[in-house]
Design an enzyme around this catalytic site. Structure first.
Site, short mmCIF file in Angstrom:
data_model
loop_
_atom_site.label_atom_id
_atom_site.label_comp_id
_atom_site.label_asym_id
_atom_site.label_seq_id
_atom_site.Cartn_x
_atom_site.Cartn_y
_atom_site.Cartn_z
N SER A 142 0.79 -1.15 -0.03
CA SER A 142 0.14 -0.05 -0.07
C SER A 142 0.87 1.21 0.22
O SER A 142 2.13 1.13 0.35
CB SER A 142 -0.94 -0.04 1.37
OG SER A 142 -1.53 1.15 1.51
N TYR A 155 -1.65 -0.84 10.67
CA TYR A 155 -1.86 -1.04 9.27
C TYR A 155 -0.82 -0.65 8.48
O TYR A 155 -0.27 -1.62 7.57
CB TYR A 155 -3.26 -0.27 8.74
CG TYR A 155 -3.36 -0.63 7.01
CD1 TYR A 155 -3.99 -1.80 6.92
CD2 TYR A 155 -3.10 0.40 6.29
CE1 TYR A 155 -3.95 -2.01 5.41
CE2 TYR A 155 -3.42 0.13 4.87
CZ TYR A 155 -3.83 -1.25 4.39
OH TYR A 155 -4.17 -1.34 3.18
P1 NDP Z 1 -11.63 -5.23 -0.18
O1 NDP Z 1 -12.12 -5.21 1.41
O2 NDP Z 1 -12.45 -5.21 -1.21
O3 NDP Z 1 -10.93 -6.73 -0.40
C1 NDP Z 1 -10.17 -7.46 0.55
C2 NDP Z 1 -10.33 -8.76 0.55
O4 NDP Z 1 -9.72 -9.56 1.40
C3 NDP Z 1 -11.72 -9.52 0.10
O5 NDP Z 1 -11.78 -10.27 -0.88
C4 NDP Z 1 -11.68 -10.57 1.54
O6 NDP Z 1 -12.46 -11.38 1.30
C5 NDP Z 1 -10.19 -10.71 1.57
N1 NDP Z 1 -9.76 -10.96 2.99
C6 NDP Z 1 -10.05 -10.53 4.17
N2 NDP Z 1 -9.56 -11.26 5.49
C7 NDP Z 1 -9.56 -12.38 4.75
C8 NDP Z 1 -9.04 -13.60 5.15
N3 NDP Z 1 -8.80 -13.83 6.61
N4 NDP Z 1 -8.75 -14.60 4.56
C9 NDP Z 1 -8.92 -14.71 3.05
N5 NDP Z 1 -9.37 -13.58 2.55
C10 NDP Z 1 -9.78 -12.32 3.39
O7 NDP Z 1 -10.42 -4.53 -0.26
P2 NDP Z 1 -9.24 -4.26 -1.43
O8 NDP Z 1 -9.69 -4.90 -2.46
O9 NDP Z 1 -9.05 -2.85 -1.28
O10 NDP Z 1 -8.04 -4.82 -0.59
C11 NDP Z 1 -7.16 -5.63 -1.21
C12 NDP Z 1 -5.71 -5.34 -0.92
O11 NDP Z 1 -5.45 -3.95 -1.37
C13 NDP Z 1 -5.53 -5.33 0.63
O12 NDP Z 1 -4.44 -6.00 0.98
C14 NDP Z 1 -5.44 -3.97 0.94
O13 NDP Z 1 -4.72 -3.55 2.08
C15 NDP Z 1 -4.66 -3.27 -0.40
N6 NDP Z 1 -4.97 -2.07 -0.49
C16 NDP Z 1 -6.15 -1.25 -0.81
C17 NDP Z 1 -6.09 -0.09 -1.03
C18 NDP Z 1 -7.57 0.81 -1.09
O14 NDP Z 1 -7.59 1.96 -1.07
N7 NDP Z 1 -8.56 0.04 -1.52
C19 NDP Z 1 -5.11 0.95 -0.78
C20 NDP Z 1 -3.63 0.12 -0.74
C21 NDP Z 1 -3.81 -1.32 -0.51
P3 NDP Z 1 -13.45 -12.37 2.27
O15 NDP Z 1 -14.07 -11.13 3.34
O16 NDP Z 1 -14.58 -12.92 1.47
O17 NDP Z 1 -12.45 -13.30 3.02
#
Ligand code: NDP
Length: 247
Positions: A142, A155
């Site tokens: 990130s 975070y």
């Molecule tokens: P979302 O919340 O839309 O997606 C997060 C994903 O992670 C979901 O598919 C969720 O699926 C999964 N997840 C969470 N906990 C678990 C777990 N214990 N096991 C398996 N899967 C898990 O957020 P983003 O798409 O934004 O996030 C994706 C990545 O991008 C993350 O690492 C985030 O930190 C990073 N990021 C995002 C930014 C943003 O602005 N959106 C900026 C910078 C980085 P489920 O709940 O079904 O398990």
């Protein structure tokens, strides 16, 4: 034909946001996908959508905080597709809060998912990649892995760790022909803010993000770009911000 065609790619966190968009992008370029997350309904729906467009995709319900389940995910991939070309460790959570609120359970969850989940993902695929002397591990960090913002201390700590681990992995494994990529997104329109339990902070974050955020497909294209390079080219790190985001 792209250099993504027929590559076997595991994507964690594929049930929403960046992971879901990455699945769509890579499927359209001919990858064989394995989707992983906890919400089965979402994975099933995405699988159907991709299959209806002729894409190749399976899924496995996986909690990345469980080393056993991530191990099973890799085994399932090998059983179904016979190899693993790319691991996208994308699953992550961001329950922001100031340290003084002592939300220790949320700290634990961030460490379990954002750091340990990435390590388990590496552990599950690395032996097979070393054996084949080929592979690509993409870890989603990130902007918060480069900068610390108010309320992002823990975070950011997890996302700095993702960058350190990925760079360490590169230096240990480049001679085994294993590529590593750190992806550092800026503000992306996803469900990430849903996990913030401080309602005032959540509302303020939603408001602030609205002004700058870009689509998750922007990150999906960057991930596809890293994968589609010839195998002697490694895109080791990318920062992708909305043009109008300052920090
Ligand atoms: P979302 O919340 O839309 O997606 C997060 C994903 O992670 C979901 O598919 C969720 O699926 C999964 N997840 C969470 N906990 C678990 C777990 N214990 N096991 C398996 N899967 C898990 O957020 P983003 O798409 O934004 O996030 C994706 C990545 O991008 C993350 O690492 C985030 O930190 C990073 N990021 C995002 C930014 C943003 O602005 N959106 C900026 C910078 C980085 P489920 O709940 O079904 O398990």
């Amino acid at each position: 034909m792209t250099n993504i065609q027929d590559k076997v790619v595991i994507i964690t966190g594929a049930s929403s946001g960046i992971g879901e968009a990455t699945a769509r992008e890579l499927a359209s370029k001919g990858a064989k996908l394995v989707l992983a997350a906890r919400r089965e309904e979402r994975l099933k729906k995405l699988q159907e959508e991709i299959q209806n467009k002729g894409g190749q995709v399976i899924y496995k319900v996986t909690d990345v905080a469980s080393q056993e389940q991530v191990e099973e995910l890799a085994k399932y991939t090998l059983k179904e597709y016979g190899k693993i070309d790319v691991m996208v460790n994308n699953a992550g959570v961001m329950p922001l809060s100031p340290i003084s609120q002592l939300k220790i359970k949320e700290w634990d969850t961030m460490i379990d998912v954002n750091i340990k989940g990435v390590l388990y993902g590496i552990a599950a695929v690395l032996p097979f990649m070393r054996e084949r002397k080929e592979g690509h591990i993409i870890n989603v960090s990130s902007i918060a892995g480069h900068l610390v913002f108010p309320a992002s201390s823990v975070y950011s700590g997890t996302k700095f760790a993702v960058r350190a681990i990925t760079e360490g992995l590169r230096r240990e494994e480049y001679s085994n022909n294993i590529r590593t990529t750190i992806i550092s997104p800026g503000t992306i329109d996803t469900e990430l803010l849903d996990a913030i339990s401080d309602l005032e902070l959540k509302a303020a974050s939603v408001e602030a993000n609205k002004k700058v955020q870009i689509e998750p497909a922007s990150i999906a294209r960057a991930i596809a770009f890293a994968i589609e390079q010839p195998s002697d080219v490694a895109i080791n790190e990318m920062i992708i911000r909305p043009t109008i985001q300052e920090l």
